[in-house]
Design a protein around this motif. Structure first.
Motif, PDB file in Angstrom:
ATOM      1  N   VAL A 179       0.836  -1.201   0.000  1.00  0.00           N
ATOM      2  CA  VAL A 179       0.000   0.000   0.000  1.00  0.00           C
ATOM      3  C   VAL A 179       0.872   1.253   0.000  1.00  0.00           C
ATOM      4  O   VAL A 179       1.785   1.403   0.804  1.00  0.00           O
ATOM      5  N   GLY A 180       0.582   2.156  -0.944  1.00  0.00           N
ATOM      6  CA  GLY A 180       1.265   3.442  -0.983  1.00  0.00           C
ATOM      7  C   GLY A 180       2.716   3.379  -1.377  1.00  0.00           C
ATOM      8  O   GLY A 180       3.465   4.332  -1.142  1.00  0.00           O
ATOM      9  N   LEU A 181       3.140   2.286  -1.995  1.00  0.00           N
ATOM     10  CA  LEU A 181       4.546   2.158  -2.378  1.00  0.00           C
ATOM     11  C   LEU A 181       4.857   3.078  -3.559  1.00  0.00           C
ATOM     12  O   LEU A 181       4.169   3.062  -4.570  1.00  0.00           O
ATOM     13  N   ILE A 182       5.892   3.873  -3.407  1.00  0.00           N
ATOM     14  CA  ILE A 182       6.311   4.762  -4.494  1.00  0.00           C
ATOM     15  C   ILE A 182       7.156   3.963  -5.471  1.00  0.00           C
ATOM     16  O   ILE A 182       8.066   3.238  -5.077  1.00  0.00           O
ATOM     17  N   SER A 183       6.849   4.074  -6.747  1.00  0.00           N
ATOM     18  CA  SER A 183       7.597   3.329  -7.746  1.00  0.00           C
ATOM     19  C   SER A 183       9.032   3.827  -7.807  1.00  0.00           C
ATOM     20  O   SER A 183       9.347   4.952  -7.421  1.00  0.00           O
ATOM     21  N   GLU A 184       9.916   2.957  -8.289  1.00  0.00           N
ATOM     22  CA  GLU A 184      11.312   3.339  -8.420  1.00  0.00           C
ATOM     23  C   GLU A 184      11.466   4.530  -9.359  1.00  0.00           C
ATOM     24  O   GLU A 184      12.297   5.407  -9.139  1.00  0.00           O
ATOM     25  N   GLU A 185      10.661   4.567 -10.430  1.00  0.00           N
ATOM     26  CA  GLU A 185      10.756   5.673 -11.370  1.00  0.00           C
ATOM     27  C   GLU A 185      10.417   6.996 -10.680  1.00  0.00           C
ATOM     28  O   GLU A 185      11.097   8.013 -10.860  1.00  0.00           O
ATOM     29  N   GLU A 186       9.341   6.980  -9.850  1.00  0.00           N
ATOM     30  CA  GLU A 186       8.944   8.196  -9.150  1.00  0.00           C
ATOM     31  C   GLU A 186      10.003   8.615  -8.133  1.00  0.00           C
ATOM     32  O   GLU A 186      10.297   9.801  -7.967  1.00  0.00           O
ATOM     33  N   ARG A 187      10.575   7.621  -7.448  1.00  0.00           N
ATOM     34  CA  ARG A 187      11.585   7.931  -6.437  1.00  0.00           C
ATOM     35  C   ARG A 187      12.846   8.527  -7.091  1.00  0.00           C
ATOM     36  O   ARG A 187      13.430   9.481  -6.601  1.00  0.00           O
ATOM     37  N   ARG A 188      13.245   7.926  -8.199  1.00  0.00           N
ATOM     38  CA  ARG A 188      14.430   8.446  -8.889  1.00  0.00           C
ATOM     39  C   ARG A 188      14.165   9.835  -9.446  1.00  0.00           C
ATOM     40  O   ARG A 188      15.031  10.706  -9.406  1.00  0.00           O
ATOM     41  N   ALA A 189      12.944  10.024  -9.986  1.00  0.00           N
ATOM     42  CA  ALA A 189      12.601  11.338 -10.540  1.00  0.00           C
ATOM     43  C   ALA A 189      12.627  12.416  -9.459  1.00  0.00           C
ATOM     44  O   ALA A 189      12.948  13.576  -9.729  1.00  0.00           O
ATOM     45  N   ALA A 190      12.293  12.007  -8.241  1.00  0.00           N
ATOM     46  CA  ALA A 190      12.298  12.957  -7.127  1.00  0.00           C
ATOM     47  C   ALA A 190      13.686  13.137  -6.538  1.00  0.00           C
ATOM     48  O   ALA A 190      13.881  13.910  -5.599  1.00  0.00           O
ATOM     49  N   GLY A 191      14.648  12.409  -7.092  1.00  0.00           N
ATOM     50  CA  GLY A 191      16.019  12.542  -6.619  1.00  0.00           C
ATOM     51  C   GLY A 191      16.289  11.798  -5.338  1.00  0.00           C
ATOM     52  O   GLY A 191      17.301  12.038  -4.673  1.00  0.00           O
ATOM     53  N   GLY A 192      15.414  10.868  -4.954  1.00  0.00           N
ATOM     54  CA  GLY A 192      15.591  10.142  -3.704  1.00  0.00           C
ATOM     55  C   GLY A 192      16.398   8.873  -3.880  1.00  0.00           C
ATOM     56  O   GLY A 192      16.552   8.355  -4.983  1.00  0.00           O
ATOM     57  N   ASP A 193      16.939   8.414  -2.766  1.00  0.00           N
ATOM     58  CA  ASP A 193      17.676   7.155  -2.774  1.00  0.00           C
ATOM     59  C   ASP A 193      16.686   6.014  -2.912  1.00  0.00           C
ATOM     60  O   ASP A 193      15.536   6.115  -2.499  1.00  0.00           O
ATOM     61  N   THR A 194      17.094   4.889  -3.493  1.00  0.00           N
ATOM     62  CA  THR A 194      16.199   3.764  -3.636  1.00  0.00           C
ATOM     63  C   THR A 194      16.853   2.492  -3.134  1.00  0.00           C
ATOM     64  O   THR A 194      17.969   2.159  -3.528  1.00  0.00           O
ATOM     65  N   LEU A 195      16.159   1.832  -2.219  1.00  0.00           N
ATOM     66  CA  LEU A 195      16.655   0.567  -1.679  1.00  0.00           C
ATOM     67  C   LEU A 195      16.816  -0.466  -2.782  1.00  0.00           C
ATOM     68  O   LEU A 195      17.748  -1.279  -2.753  1.00  0.00           O
TER      69      LEU A 195
END
Length: 429
Positions: A179-195
C-alpha cells in the motif's frame, strides 16, 4: 496458417527446435508463427496462436510501457531489446514473461520480429528448486522481485500471509499489494535514494536496508509490515530479495505494554504518572485560555474494614465498582486516576470550585447505593472523603501544587469528620 516466406531456412529450423517459447511477429504485433514451446508454456495451440495480436494479451498495466520500450529506437533496426510484462495464458491466468525482441532482415515495408520469451517467475534447475524449498521453511514472507517490482518467486508464507496462490502472486507486481509504495521511477525522478537500486548493486546475502509499510491481502484487509531488502541470485541474474514480517502482534503488544505502564491494572484508570502528565497539559491549556482547573480527590473510608471482614477479593470488587461509579458520574472525557490503595482523583478542566463541589456531592450520593459482595447477597455501603482544589482560588501553577492543595484539603476534611461533630459526607472540603 504460418507465413514463413522470406525467412532463412536455418532460422526456421532453429525456431522449431528451440526449447524456449519463440514466435515470429508481423506488423502491429500480429503473430505469424509460434513453436511447440510457446504452446507448452502458454497453452495456445498453433491454430490459436497464428494470427493473434500479442499486444492484446499483454496486461493493460504493462502495455504502454512495453510499447514505449519496444518502440524506443528512432529507426526500425533499433526497435529491439528485452522487455518484461504480464502475459495472459490460454487458461486466463497471467504470467510474468521476459522477452527478447530482434528485428529480422528483409521486408523493409513490412518488418518482422523474432520474439524469444521465458517465464520470469519460474525456477531454473535443481539449484532454484532447492532454494525455494529452503525459503518455504522460513517463517517470514519472502518475495523475490526485479527492479520494476515484478514478483519472480515467493515462499509458502507469502501465499498464506497475502491470501494468494503462488500462481497469482507470480502474476503481480509488488505495487499490487504494497500500500502506498512509491515506484522506483517516481523515487528516482524525485532525486531520492532507492533501496531497490542499492540491492541490485550489492552482493547477494547482504541486507541493504529496512523500511516499514502496509500490505493488502487479497480480501482487501491491510496489515503493517517491516521489510528487510537485500539481493539474491535468481535464474542467473541479480534480483531483489524482500523479507517481510507481519508486525501486527508486535505493535499490539507494544500498545498493551504502554497502556499497562500508564494505567492501574485493577480498575483500568490512569495511574499517577499519566494523571500528572494530563494535569500538567490541562494547566498549560488553562493558562492560554484563562480558564480554571479543579481537582477532586476521593478516598474510600472503609476499604481496610472491607478487606478485614470480607477478604481482599471483596476489597478489589469495591475498588472496581467505585471506578465504574466514577466513570458514570463524570462527564465523558474526564481524566480519572487511581492514585493508590483507595485514593482516586478526577481532573475537571474549565471548571471552577463551585462546579467541582457539585461534582463531588454527586459522586458521594452515587455511593449511597449498597454494593453486593457475593452470590449470598452480602452488601456493604462504601463511604468516602473528598478534598478539592481549584486554580480559581488557590493560585496553583503546577500539577504538584494543585495535588498538594487537594491533599491538604482531604486531610482537613478527614480531621473534621473525626472531630466531635462527626462526619459530613455531603460537604466536600
Amino acid at each position: 496458417m504460418s507465413d514463413w516466406s522470406g525467412v532463412d531456412g536455418r532460422l526456421r529450423a532453429l525456431v522449431r527446435r528451440s526449447e524456449q517459447a519463440t514466435a515470429v511477429l508481423g506488423p502491429e504485433g500480429r503473430l505469424l508463427y509460434a513453436n511447440a514451446a510457446f504452446e507448452r508454456d502458454y497453452g495456445y495451440s498453433p491454430r490459436e496462436a497464428t494470427g493473434m495480436n500479442v499486444l492484446d494479451h499483454i496486461h493493460p498495466g504493462d502495455l504502454l510501457r512495453v510499447e514505449r520500450e519496444v518502440s524506443a529506437g528512432e529507426s526500425p533496426e533499433e526497435r529491439t531489446g528485452e522487455v518484461g510484462y504480464r502475459f495472459r495464458c490460454a487458461d486466463g491466468s497471467w504470467r510474468w514473461v521476459e522477452a527478447s525482441v530482434m528485428r529480422l532482415e528483409g521486408r523493409e515495408e513490412s518488418p518482422r520480429f523474432l520474439l524469444v520469451a521465458h517465464d520470469a517467475g519460474s525456477a531454473a534447475g535443481s539449484g532454484e528448486s532447492r532454494l525455494r524449498q529452503v525459503l518455504d521453511q522460513v517463517p517470514d514472507v519472502v518475495i523475490v522481485h526485479d527492479e520494476r517490482g515484478r514478483v519472480l518467486d515467493c515462499n509458502r508464507e507469502a501465499c498464506r500471509s497475502l491470501g494468494y496462490t503462488r500462481e497469482e502472486l507470480l502474476s503481480l507486481s509488488v505495487q499490487d499489494f504494497a500500500v502506498g509504495l512509491i515506484s522506483e521511477e517516481e523515487r528516482r525522478a524525485a532525486g531520492g535514494d532507492t533501496l531497490w537500486l542499492r540491492a541490485i548493486a550489492s552482493e547477494p546475502g547482504e541486507t541493504v536496508g529496512y523500511h516499514g509499510g502496509l500490505h493488502r491481502r487479497k480480501d482487501g484487509s491491510i496489515f503493517p509490515v517491516e521489510v528487510a531488502v537485500g539481493a539474491v541470485e535468481h535464474e542467473g541474474r541479480r534480483r531483489i530479495l524482500a523479507v517481510c514480517r507481519d508486525v501486527t502482534e508486535g505493535r499490539r503488544l507494544e500498545k498493551e505494554i504502554e497502556h499497562q505502564s500508564l494505567h492501574d491494572p485493577l480498575t483500568g484508570l490512569a495511574n499517577r504518572l499519566l494523571f500528572t502528565e494530563q494535569l500538567e497539559r490541562a494547566l498549560a491549556r488553562a493558562e492560554i485560555d484563562s480558564t480554571p482547573v479543579s481537582l477532586v480527590l476521593i478516598s474510600l473510608d472503609d476499604l481496610r474494614n472491607i478487606n478485614d471482614l470480607f477478604g481482599y477479593a471483596a476489597g478489589d470488587l469495591a475498588l472496581v465498582d467505585f471506578a465504574r461509579r466514577l466513570r458514570n458520574g463524570l462527564r465523558p472525557g474526564t481524566v480519572i486516576c487511581r492514585l493508590g490503595s483507595g485514593d482516586f482523583a478526577a481532573l475537571l478542566e474549565r471548571s471552577g470550585r463551585e462546579e467541582a463541589e457539585e461534582t463531588a456531592r454527586r459522586l458521594l450520593r452515587a455511593l449511597e447505593t449498597p454494593l453486593t459482595l457475593d452470590d449470598a447477597g452480602r452488601q456493604v455501603v462504601v463511604t468516602a472523603t473528598v478534598g478539592l482544589a481549584s486554580t480559581e482560588d488557590s493560585g496553583a501553577a503546577t500539577a504538584e501544587d494543585l495535588l498538594r492543595d487537594a491533599t491538604l484539603a482531604l486531610a482537613r476534611k478527614r480531621a473534621e469528620n473525626a472531630g466531635p461533630g462527626g462526619p459530613s459526607p455531603d460537604e466536600p472540603a
